[in-house]
Write a protein that holds these residues in place. Sequence first.
Motif, PDB file in Angstrom:
ATOM      1  N   MET A  20      22.177  44.792  48.904  1.00 37.67           N
ATOM      2  CA  MET A  20      23.468  45.898  48.387  1.00 37.67           C
ATOM      3  C   MET A  20      22.763  47.421  48.750  1.00 37.67           C
ATOM      4  SD  MET A  20      24.708  44.314  45.305  1.00 37.67           S
ATOM      5  CE  MET A  20      26.565  45.656  44.992  1.00 37.67           C
ATOM      6  N   THR A  21      21.201  47.677  49.009  1.00 35.90           N
ATOM      7  CA  THR A  21      20.918  48.801  48.721  1.00 35.90           C
ATOM      8  C   THR A  21      21.184  48.589  50.734  1.00 35.90           C
ATOM      9  OG1 THR A  21      19.112  47.878  48.933  1.00 35.90           O
ATOM     10  CG2 THR A  21      19.356  48.294  47.529  1.00 35.90           C
ATOM     11  N   GLY A  22      21.429  48.144  51.402  1.00 37.40           N
ATOM     12  CA  GLY A  22      21.387  48.761  52.452  1.00 37.40           C
ATOM     13  C   GLY A  22      23.075  48.409  52.893  1.00 37.40           C
ATOM     14  N   VAL A  23      23.676  47.766  52.085  1.00 32.76           N
ATOM     15  CA  VAL A  23      25.268  47.869  52.879  1.00 32.76           C
ATOM     16  C   VAL A  23      25.398  49.412  51.865  1.00 32.76           C
ATOM     17  CG1 VAL A  23      27.105  46.689  51.769  1.00 32.76           C
ATOM     18  CG2 VAL A  23      25.493  45.553  52.385  1.00 32.76           C
ATOM     19  N   VAL A  24      25.546  49.235  51.099  1.00 31.00           N
ATOM     20  CA  VAL A  24      25.742  50.764  49.738  1.00 31.00           C
ATOM     21  C   VAL A  24      25.292  52.267  50.518  1.00 31.00           C
ATOM     22  CG1 VAL A  24      27.013  52.225  47.942  1.00 31.00           C
ATOM     23  CG2 VAL A  24      26.954  49.473  48.014  1.00 31.00           C
ATOM     24  N   VAL A  25      25.262  52.932  51.574  1.00 30.15           N
ATOM     25  CA  VAL A  25      24.226  53.650  52.466  1.00 30.15           C
ATOM     26  C   VAL A  25      25.126  54.746  52.748  1.00 30.15           C
ATOM     27  CG1 VAL A  25      22.468  52.623  52.592  1.00 30.15           C
ATOM     28  CG2 VAL A  25      24.076  52.795  54.411  1.00 30.15           C
ATOM     29  N   PRO A  26      24.790  56.533  52.838  1.00 31.29           N
ATOM     30  CA  PRO A  26      23.681  56.387  52.369  1.00 31.29           C
ATOM     31  C   PRO A  26      24.031  57.045  50.653  1.00 31.29           C
ATOM     32  CG  PRO A  26      25.001  58.451  53.112  1.00 31.29           C
ATOM     33  CD  PRO A  26      25.737  57.655  53.548  1.00 31.29           C
ATOM     34  N   ARG A  27      22.887  57.054  49.481  1.00 32.51           N
ATOM     35  CA  ARG A  27      23.443  57.241  48.635  1.00 32.51           C
ATOM     36  C   ARG A  27      22.317  58.884  47.584  1.00 32.51           C
ATOM     37  NH1 ARG A  27      21.354  52.234  48.700  1.00 32.51           N
ATOM     38  NH2 ARG A  27      18.884  53.040  47.893  1.00 32.51           N
ATOM     39  N   PRO A  28      22.917  59.096  47.056  1.00 32.46           N
ATOM     40  CA  PRO A  28      22.594  60.917  46.438  1.00 32.46           C
ATOM     41  C   PRO A  28      21.579  59.612  45.498  1.00 32.46           C
ATOM     42  CG  PRO A  28      24.496  60.452  45.642  1.00 32.46           C
ATOM     43  CD  PRO A  28      24.710  59.323  46.945  1.00 32.46           C
ATOM     44  N   ILE A  29      20.533  60.860  45.130  1.00 34.49           N
ATOM     45  CA  ILE A  29      19.767  60.830  43.794  1.00 34.49           C
ATOM     46  C   ILE A  29      20.056  61.212  42.934  1.00 34.49           C
ATOM     47  CG2 ILE A  29      16.941  59.940  44.039  1.00 34.49           C
ATOM     48  CD1 ILE A  29      16.922  60.126  47.081  1.00 34.49           C
ATOM     49  N   ALA A  30      19.588  60.999  41.554  1.00 33.86           N
ATOM     50  CA  ALA A  30      19.594  61.082  40.966  1.00 33.86           C
ATOM     51  C   ALA A  30      17.713  61.498  40.741  1.00 33.86           C
ATOM     52  CB  ALA A  30      20.210  60.658  39.040  1.00 33.86           C
ATOM     53  N   TRP A  31      17.019  62.852  40.009  1.00 33.84           N
ATOM     54  CA  TRP A  31      15.645  62.867  39.653  1.00 33.84           C
ATOM     55  C   TRP A  31      15.646  62.695  38.131  1.00 33.84           C
ATOM     56  CZ3 TRP A  31      12.071  66.676  42.636  1.00 33.84           C
ATOM     57  CH2 TRP A  31      11.071  65.962  42.819  1.00 33.84           C
ATOM     58  N   ILE A  32      15.852  62.657  37.516  1.00 32.79           N
ATOM     59  CA  ILE A  32      16.279  62.404  36.358  1.00 32.79           C
ATOM     60  C   ILE A  32      14.819  62.654  35.290  1.00 32.79           C
ATOM     61  CG2 ILE A  32      16.103  61.833  33.633  1.00 32.79           C
ATOM     62  CD1 ILE A  32      18.639  59.827  35.430  1.00 32.79           C
ATOM     63  N   THR A  33      14.657  63.689  34.671  1.00 29.41           N
ATOM     64  CA  THR A  33      14.044  64.133  33.464  1.00 29.41           C
ATOM     65  C   THR A  33      14.370  63.915  31.993  1.00 29.41           C
ATOM     66  OG1 THR A  33      14.592  66.396  33.719  1.00 29.41           O
ATOM     67  CG2 THR A  33      12.219  65.377  34.490  1.00 29.41           C
ATOM     68  N   THR A  34      13.120  63.262  31.435  1.00 26.37           N
ATOM     69  CA  THR A  34      13.389  62.762  29.978  1.00 26.37           C
ATOM     70  C   THR A  34      12.128  63.397  29.442  1.00 26.37           C
ATOM     71  OG1 THR A  34      12.601  60.661  30.323  1.00 26.37           O
ATOM     72  CG2 THR A  34      15.123  61.304  30.629  1.00 26.37           C
ATOM     73  N   ARG A  35      12.446  63.283  27.712  1.00 26.48           N
ATOM     74  CA  ARG A  35      11.078  63.335  26.827  1.00 26.48           C
ATOM     75  C   ARG A  35      11.095  62.008  26.328  1.00 26.48           C
ATOM     76  NH1 ARG A  35       8.409  67.592  26.370  1.00 26.48           N
ATOM     77  NH2 ARG A  35       9.422  69.413  26.963  1.00 26.48           N
ATOM     78  N   GLY A  36       9.803  61.699  25.781  1.00 27.36           N
ATOM     79  CA  GLY A  36       9.212  59.766  25.522  1.00 27.36           C
ATOM     80  C   GLY A  36       8.836  60.571  24.534  1.00 27.36           C
ATOM     81  N   ASP A  37       8.082  59.479  23.776  1.00 31.26           N
ATOM     82  CA  ASP A  37       7.224  59.839  22.553  1.00 31.26           C
ATOM     83  C   ASP A  37       6.387  60.991  23.067  1.00 31.26           C
ATOM     84  OD1 ASP A  37       8.916  57.280  21.558  1.00 31.26           O
ATOM     85  OD2 ASP A  37       6.514  55.769  22.343  1.00 31.26           O
ATOM     86  N   GLU A  38       5.790  61.569  21.620  1.00 35.62           N
ATOM     87  CA  GLU A  38       5.120  62.751  21.408  1.00 35.62           C
ATOM     88  C   GLU A  38       5.648  64.113  22.751  1.00 35.62           C
ATOM     89  OE1 GLU A  38       1.263  60.965  21.745  1.00 35.62           O
ATOM     90  OE2 GLU A  38       1.192  59.916  20.052  1.00 35.62           O
TER      91      GLU A  38
END
Length: 214
Positions: A20-38
């Motif tokens: 499927m990753t070869g079929v559904v192309v091209p794909r935009p990229i969500a480059w996600i920042t989050t905050r974790g523990d501490e």
Amino acid sequence: MTMTLIRATDLNPEQTYRLMTGVVVPRPIAWITTRGDEGVVNLAPFSCFTFVSNKPPMVGINIGRKAGARKDTARNIHATREFVVNIGDETLIDAIHQSAVEYPPHVSEPDMLGLAVQASDSVAPPRLQAAPISLECRLHSIIPFGETGAEFVVGEVLVFHVRDGLLHDGKIDTARLRPVARLAGPNYAGLGPIVTKAAIGQTPKTVIAPGTEP
């Protein structure tokens, strides 16, 4: 023309993913920042990414699991209900790719990659200084799909950050943005030639309040 017939029931999850990753192309990229523990800042790229609403603005990202466990990004979003979607350009392909390395939760990918972060306006997770566009998001909903624990995460965009020179008459200059597309495997692409066609008339996207339809 000859065709190969593949029945979905004959594929295991890994085989289906590769296909499927070869079929559904091209794909935009969500480059996600989050905050974790501490307060550790996590950064990871996700290419099952789209927008799902324009009023209020919402984006959706599909986040799978690793060995049955939630990834750091999903775990942080569940806990804090906030995240930032950064949009990288072609100058950031190496960093986007390297941020997919699986570090322990206490390791900050921006620190490892030497990527500076900047405080957001309305959410706790910071945005990437190098990203030409960043979307500050508050969690709207999480919808599970399938048998492997994948979750479709929908966030309401509270604030848009757009680099000067990219916005013209309310629209992003895509050629100047130079966004990155994900293909199958460790493969990425830029825009290539842009084909422009005559605009097609559209019905105005008016907002109709419930109960007031004609």
